[in-house]
Design an enzyme around this catalytic site. Structure first.
Site, PDB file in Angstrom:
ATOM      1  N   TYR A  23       0.823  -1.206   0.000  1.00  0.00           N
ATOM      2  CA  TYR A  23       0.000   0.000   0.000  1.00  0.00           C
ATOM      3  C   TYR A  23       0.863   1.264   0.000  1.00  0.00           C
ATOM      4  O   TYR A  23       0.412   2.323  -0.433  1.00  0.00           O
ATOM      5  CB  TYR A  23      -0.906   0.039   1.237  1.00  0.00           C
ATOM      6  CG  TYR A  23      -2.227  -0.675   1.082  1.00  0.00           C
ATOM      7  CD1 TYR A  23      -2.277  -1.991   0.644  1.00  0.00           C
ATOM      8  CD2 TYR A  23      -3.416  -0.040   1.382  1.00  0.00           C
ATOM      9  CE1 TYR A  23      -3.485  -2.646   0.514  1.00  0.00           C
ATOM     10  CE2 TYR A  23      -4.631  -0.688   1.257  1.00  0.00           C
ATOM     11  CZ  TYR A  23      -4.657  -1.987   0.823  1.00  0.00           C
ATOM     12  OH  TYR A  23      -5.863  -2.629   0.703  1.00  0.00           O
ATOM     13  N   LYS A  48       3.062 -15.482   2.344  1.00  0.00           N
ATOM     14  CA  LYS A  48       3.248 -16.180   1.065  1.00  0.00           C
ATOM     15  C   LYS A  48       4.746 -16.452   0.935  1.00  0.00           C
ATOM     16  O   LYS A  48       5.407 -16.019  -0.024  1.00  0.00           O
ATOM     17  CB  LYS A  48       2.696 -15.307  -0.080  1.00  0.00           C
ATOM     18  CG  LYS A  48       2.624 -15.985  -1.431  1.00  0.00           C
ATOM     19  CD  LYS A  48       1.564 -17.088  -1.529  1.00  0.00           C
ATOM     20  CE  LYS A  48       1.690 -17.835  -2.844  1.00  0.00           C
ATOM     21  NZ  LYS A  48       0.765 -19.005  -2.915  1.00  0.00           N
ATOM     22  N   ASP A 100      -3.083 -18.392   0.517  1.00  0.00           N
ATOM     23  CA  ASP A 100      -4.106 -19.068  -0.301  1.00  0.00           C
ATOM     24  C   ASP A 100      -4.795 -20.161   0.516  1.00  0.00           C
ATOM     25  O   ASP A 100      -6.022 -20.308   0.497  1.00  0.00           O
ATOM     26  CB  ASP A 100      -3.516 -19.615  -1.618  1.00  0.00           C
ATOM     27  CG  ASP A 100      -2.228 -20.393  -1.435  1.00  0.00           C
ATOM     28  OD1 ASP A 100      -1.669 -20.422  -0.317  1.00  0.00           O
ATOM     29  OD2 ASP A 100      -1.764 -20.993  -2.426  1.00  0.00           O
ATOM     30  N   ASP A 128      -6.370  -7.047   4.144  1.00  0.00           N
ATOM     31  CA  ASP A 128      -7.504  -6.378   3.501  1.00  0.00           C
ATOM     32  C   ASP A 128      -8.423  -7.425   2.875  1.00  0.00           C
ATOM     33  O   ASP A 128      -9.632  -7.420   3.075  1.00  0.00           O
ATOM     34  CB  ASP A 128      -6.984  -5.412   2.429  1.00  0.00           C
ATOM     35  CG  ASP A 128      -8.120  -4.730   1.680  1.00  0.00           C
ATOM     36  OD1 ASP A 128      -9.064  -4.260   2.345  1.00  0.00           O
ATOM     37  OD2 ASP A 128      -8.075  -4.682   0.435  1.00  0.00           O
ATOM     38  N   ASP A 155     -12.382  -9.096   4.399  1.00  0.00           N
ATOM     39  CA  ASP A 155     -13.684  -9.084   3.708  1.00  0.00           C
ATOM     40  C   ASP A 155     -14.277 -10.489   3.697  1.00  0.00           C
ATOM     41  O   ASP A 155     -15.478 -10.672   3.867  1.00  0.00           O
ATOM     42  CB  ASP A 155     -13.544  -8.584   2.257  1.00  0.00           C
ATOM     43  CG  ASP A 155     -13.721  -7.072   2.139  1.00  0.00           C
ATOM     44  OD1 ASP A 155     -13.347  -6.361   3.091  1.00  0.00           O
ATOM     45  OD2 ASP A 155     -14.221  -6.614   1.091  1.00  0.00           O
TER      46      ASP A 155
HETATM   47  C1  IPM Z   1     -10.388  -1.173   3.995  1.00  0.00           C
HETATM   48  C2  IPM Z   1     -10.605  -0.559   2.650  1.00  0.00           C
HETATM   49  C3  IPM Z   1      -9.426   0.332   2.313  1.00  0.00           C
HETATM   50  C4  IPM Z   1      -8.178  -0.523   2.323  1.00  0.00           C
HETATM   51  C5  IPM Z   1      -9.561   1.108   0.990  1.00  0.00           C
HETATM   52  C6  IPM Z   1     -10.821   1.922   0.935  1.00  0.00           C
HETATM   53  C7  IPM Z   1      -8.356   1.970   0.722  1.00  0.00           C
HETATM   54  O1  IPM Z   1     -10.806  -1.531   1.684  1.00  0.00           O
HETATM   55  O2  IPM Z   1     -10.256  -0.418   4.984  1.00  0.00           O
HETATM   56  O3  IPM Z   1     -10.355  -2.406   4.096  1.00  0.00           O
HETATM   57  O4  IPM Z   1      -7.882  -1.207   1.343  1.00  0.00           O
HETATM   58  O5  IPM Z   1      -7.483  -0.517   3.338  1.00  0.00           O
HETATM   59 MN    MN Z   2     -10.922  -3.557   2.489  1.00  0.00          MN
END
Ligand code: IPM
Ligand code: MN
Length: 356
Positions: free
Chosen positions: A141, A187, A219, A243, A247
């Site tokens: 990042y 990884k 993975d 990240d 999710d």
């Molecule tokens: C998160 C979001 C952010 C990230 C984006 C919006 C930059 O997806 O906080 O998980 O990737 O960190």
């Molecule tokens: Mn995210």
């Protein structure tokens, strides 16, 4: 206690869920007799519109002054084709770096009332209770060189020993107060950064003999999260893997709208800890302005703020207990697939306030 909180609603549903989170914070403050000082600021697309930059200096100064920052979400479709340096998301990366909040804690747990909202079969997801510890201020990042030149583009993943050491310690400290298991995700069969990561995490583990450490490739981890999420207690990983995996973790709990996060680790010039609190979900432009978004991720982030930035554990518990009361009542937003008509963002926020 005096609570100085900066509120950065950001874009899209960020403004709606933050409004409810702030109401809950006000309710807790009055119920427990704390004095709350709220300041507002600009971050993300709204900041680009009003000031020309996603992370204005004024916002940086306000964040340094506040005890804690509550953030909604950033991102607007009109910036989809803008270069990364001029996108709303750059504001988020900017404030994380400015505050030095290197540890992003994302708790993934199932709630009895939501078990049928999970895409997994009940017997697989029942009892899941893990915390994903995502490194937040390093890795790909932030690494340089980065950029696009004609038909070539480059990004850089870079990690140093101190960056890995401190996030690993954070994970082991958390694990020692939980079920004493750390899964470190990397990884290392391909990436040098991951080889260093594995080496440093293994060394840190020696200082925590009562915590069990397992290394798992990213993975395989993505697969294990859906095969057997219960096996995880603390999961620690680098920025981008965290990240993605968080999710995935979020939907195990029923909806990404449920997941709160706390970003901590930085210190202010005065030596005080700083914290940044935000739901894991994004700005969801497709449902923005419709009073439909689930505010519970934002409200859970208020609970995390009370716990980590202010050490107010009873107040934090009052918020999480109220959230459970509301979940059990079935008056929830559409993402949680209620049996009856879905509740609005505002109704859920009000119900949490009423339950406190
Ligand atoms: C998160 C979001 C952010 C990230 C984006 C919006 C930059 O997806 O906080 O998980 O990737 O960190
Ligand atoms: Mn995210």
């Amino acid at each position: 206690m005096q609570l100085n909180v900066l509120v950065l609603p950001g874009d899209g549903i960020g403004t709606e869920v933050t409004r409810e989170a702030v109401r809950v914070l006000e309710r807790v403050a009055s119920r427990f007799s704390h004095s709350l000082k709220l300041t507002g600021g600009l971050l993300g697309g709204v900041a680009i519109h009003k000031t020309g930059t996603p992370f204005p200096d004024a916002t940086a100064a306000l964040a340094q002054d506040a005890d804690a920052t509550l953030l909604g979400a950033v991102g607007l479709p009109e910036f989809d084709n803008a270069p990364p340096s001029q996108r709303p998301e750059r504001g988020l990366l900017g404030i994380r770096a400015a505050l030095g909040v290197y540890a992003n804690l994302r708790p993934v747990r199932t709630y009895a009332a939501l078990i049928d909202s999970s895409p997994l079969k009940n017997h697989l997801v029942e009892g899941t209770d893990m915390i994903i510890v995502r490194e937040l201020t390093g890795g790909i990042y932030y690494g340089t060189p980065r950029g696009i030149e004609g038909d070539s583009a480059v990004n850089t993943m870079a990690y140093s020993r101190p960056e890995i050491d401190r996030i690993a310690r954070m994970a082991f400290e958390l694990a020692s107060k939980r079920r004493k298991k750390v899964a470190s995700v990397d990884k290392s069969n391909v990436l040098e950064c991951s080889q260093l990561w594995r080496k440093v995490v293994t060394e840190v583990a020696a200082d925590y003999p009562d915590v069990e450490l397992e290394h798992i490739l990213v993975d395989n981890c993505a697969m294990q999260l859906v095969l057997n999420p219960r096996r995880f207690d603390v999961v620690v990983t680098e920025n981008m893997f965290g990240d993605i995996l968080s999710d995935e973790g979020a939907v195990l709990a029923g909806s990404i709208g449920m997941l709160p996060s706390a970003s901590i680790g930085g210190k202010k010039p005065s030596g005080a800890w700083v914290g940044l609190y935000e739901p894991v979900h994004g700005s969801a432009p497709d449902i923005a302005g419709q009073n439909k978004a689930n505010p519970l991720g934002a409200i859970g982030s208020v609970a995390a703020m009370l716990e980590y930035s202010f050490g107010l554990l009873d107040e934090a518990k009052a918020v999480t207990a109220a959230m459970e009361t509301v979940l059990n009542s079935g008056r929830v937003t559409a993402d949680l697939k209620p049996a009856g008509p879905p509740a609005t963002t505002e109704q859920v926020g009000q119900a949490v306030c009423d339950a406190i």
